[in-house]
Motif scaffolding. Structure first.
Motif, short mmCIF file in Angstrom:
data_model
loop_
_atom_site.label_atom_id
_atom_site.label_comp_id
_atom_site.label_asym_id
_atom_site.label_seq_id
_atom_site.Cartn_x
_atom_site.Cartn_y
_atom_site.Cartn_z
N PHE A 135 0.83 -1.20 0.00
CA PHE A 135 0.00 0.00 0.00
C PHE A 135 0.86 1.26 0.00
O PHE A 135 0.50 2.27 -0.60
CB PHE A 135 -0.98 -0.02 1.17
N ALA A 136 2.02 1.18 0.61
CA ALA A 136 2.96 2.30 0.56
C ALA A 136 3.52 2.46 -0.86
O ALA A 136 3.71 3.58 -1.33
CB ALA A 136 4.09 2.09 1.56
N ILE A 137 3.75 1.34 -1.52
CA ILE A 137 4.21 1.39 -2.92
C ILE A 137 3.13 2.05 -3.77
O ILE A 137 3.42 2.93 -4.59
CB ILE A 137 4.54 -0.02 -3.45
N LEU A 138 1.90 1.66 -3.57
CA LEU A 138 0.80 2.27 -4.32
C LEU A 138 0.70 3.77 -4.06
O LEU A 138 0.46 4.56 -4.98
CB LEU A 138 -0.53 1.59 -3.98
N ARG A 139 0.89 4.17 -2.80
CA ARG A 139 0.87 5.60 -2.48
C ARG A 139 2.00 6.33 -3.20
O ARG A 139 1.81 7.43 -3.73
CB ARG A 139 0.97 5.82 -0.97
N GLU A 140 3.19 5.73 -3.21
CA GLU A 140 4.34 6.34 -3.89
C GLU A 140 4.06 6.49 -5.38
O GLU A 140 4.39 7.51 -5.98
CB GLU A 140 5.59 5.49 -3.67
N ILE A 141 3.45 5.49 -5.97
CA ILE A 141 3.10 5.55 -7.39
C ILE A 141 2.08 6.67 -7.62
O ILE A 141 2.20 7.46 -8.56
CB ILE A 141 2.55 4.19 -7.88
N HIS A 142 1.10 6.75 -6.73
CA HIS A 142 0.06 7.78 -6.87
C HIS A 142 0.63 9.19 -6.73
O HIS A 142 0.28 10.09 -7.50
CB HIS A 142 -1.04 7.55 -5.84
N VAL A 143 1.52 9.39 -5.77
CA VAL A 143 2.13 10.70 -5.55
C VAL A 143 3.09 11.04 -6.68
O VAL A 143 3.19 12.18 -7.11
CB VAL A 143 2.87 10.74 -4.18
N GLY A 144 3.78 10.04 -7.17
CA GLY A 144 4.73 10.23 -8.27
C GLY A 144 6.17 10.26 -7.81
O GLY A 144 6.49 10.90 -6.81
N VAL A 145 7.01 9.57 -8.53
CA VAL A 145 8.45 9.56 -8.26
C VAL A 145 9.01 10.92 -8.64
O VAL A 145 8.69 11.46 -9.69
CB VAL A 145 9.14 8.43 -9.07
N THR A 146 9.86 11.48 -7.79
CA THR A 146 10.50 12.75 -8.11
C THR A 146 11.62 12.54 -9.12
O THR A 146 12.19 11.45 -9.22
CB THR A 146 11.11 13.41 -6.86
N TYR A 147 11.96 13.59 -9.84
CA TYR A 147 13.08 13.46 -10.78
C TYR A 147 14.36 13.23 -9.99
O TYR A 147 15.24 12.49 -10.45
CB TYR A 147 13.23 14.68 -11.69
N GLU A 148 14.48 13.80 -8.82
CA GLU A 148 15.67 13.58 -7.99
C GLU A 148 15.86 12.10 -7.68
O GLU A 148 16.97 11.57 -7.78
CB GLU A 148 15.55 14.38 -6.68
N ASP A 149 14.79 11.41 -7.30
CA ASP A 149 14.88 9.97 -7.05
C ASP A 149 15.21 9.22 -8.33
O ASP A 149 16.02 8.30 -8.33
CB ASP A 149 13.58 9.43 -6.45
N PHE A 150 14.59 9.61 -9.43
CA PHE A 150 14.87 8.97 -10.71
C PHE A 150 16.34 9.19 -11.11
O PHE A 150 17.01 8.27 -11.58
CB PHE A 150 13.94 9.51 -11.80
N GLU A 151 16.83 10.38 -10.89
CA GLU A 151 18.22 10.68 -11.24
C GLU A 151 19.19 9.84 -10.41
O GLU A 151 20.22 9.39 -10.92
CB GLU A 151 18.50 12.16 -11.05
N SER A 152 18.87 9.58 -9.16
CA SER A 152 19.74 8.72 -8.35
C SER A 152 19.74 7.30 -8.90
O SER A 152 20.76 6.61 -8.86
CB SER A 152 19.35 8.76 -6.87
N VAL A 153 18.61 6.85 -9.43
CA VAL A 153 18.56 5.54 -10.08
C VAL A 153 19.41 5.57 -11.35
O VAL A 153 20.19 4.65 -11.61
CB VAL A 153 17.10 5.15 -10.41
N LEU A 154 19.29 6.63 -12.13
CA LEU A 154 20.09 6.77 -13.35
C LEU A 154 21.59 6.68 -13.06
O LEU A 154 22.34 6.09 -13.83
CB LEU A 154 19.83 8.14 -13.99
N ASN A 155 22.01 7.26 -11.94
CA ASN A 155 23.42 7.31 -11.60
C ASN A 155 23.98 6.00 -11.06
O ASN A 155 25.19 5.83 -11.01
CB ASN A 155 23.69 8.44 -10.60
N THR A 156 23.13 5.09 -10.65
CA THR A 156 23.62 3.85 -10.03
C THR A 156 23.22 2.59 -10.77
O THR A 156 23.71 1.52 -10.44
CB THR A 156 23.12 3.74 -8.57
N HIS A 157 22.36 2.71 -11.74
CA HIS A 157 21.94 1.56 -12.53
C HIS A 157 22.59 1.65 -13.92
O HIS A 157 22.92 2.74 -14.38
CB HIS A 157 20.42 1.51 -12.65
N PRO A 158 22.75 0.54 -14.59
CA PRO A 158 23.52 0.53 -15.84
C PRO A 158 22.75 0.98 -17.08
O PRO A 158 23.25 0.87 -18.19
CB PRO A 158 23.90 -0.94 -15.99
N PHE A 159 21.57 1.52 -16.91
CA PHE A 159 20.73 1.88 -18.05
C PHE A 159 20.89 3.35 -18.40
O PHE A 159 20.84 4.21 -17.53
CB PHE A 159 19.27 1.56 -17.77
N SER A 160 21.04 3.61 -19.69
CA SER A 160 21.19 4.99 -20.16
C SER A 160 19.83 5.69 -20.16
O SER A 160 18.78 5.05 -20.07
CB SER A 160 21.76 4.98 -21.58
#
Length: 143
Positions: free
Chosen positions: A23-48
């Motif tokens: 349910f917390a995951i659903l709330r996070e999806i509903h609120v929306g991932v921030t670009y800051e969080d996405f950017e941290s994923v970009l910097n640590t995962h191997p995907f361009s």
């Protein structure tokens, strides 16, 4: 190896502030991932950024607009970001290290009909197939 796994866990933990609470995951999806969080994923995962654009079915330019506008991703994009991040974390747990997972994600896989596993990140069903395959690998079932 421990350090590399922890480096990957940081953005995962930022997106998974919910301790496997669906349910917390659903709330996070509903609120929306921030670009800051996405950017941290970009910097640590191997995907361009180009690969992420394909996973999310948007253009690279659209992804960059999220950054410039400092806005949260909408629900479908947030859901896919979290799904890919969770699957990547599961893969690290199964393979024990990031490098082995990255090799598996980029190699043609007979069990997946000759597809490259990361090519399935562009749909929820594809992610489910990969999750199931990682579960089989964790139990030693390779076919």
């Amino acid at each position: 190896m421990e350090s590399m796994v922890n480096d990957v866990l940081v953005p995962y933990q930022r997106l998974a502030r919910f301790d496997n609470d669906p349910f917390a995951i659903l709330r996070e999806i509903h609120v929306g991932v921030t670009y800051e969080d996405f950017e941290s994923v970009l910097n640590t995962h191997p995907f361009s950024i180009m690969e992420w654009a394909g996973f999310l079915h948007v253009s690279e330019r659209t992804l960059l607009r999220y950054k410039v506008d400092n806005k949260r991703f909408d629900e479908p994009l947030s859901e896919r970001i979290i799904q890919v991040t969770n699957l990547y974390q599961k893969g690290i747990e199964v393979f024990g290290e990031k490098e082995s997972l990255d090799i598996w994600l980029n190699a043609k896989n007979i069990v997946l009909g000759g597809l490259i596993p990361k090519s399935l990140f562009n749909s929820s069903y594809g992610i489910e197939i990969l999750s199931n395959e990682l579960t089989r690998i964790s139990y030693g079932v390779f076919a």
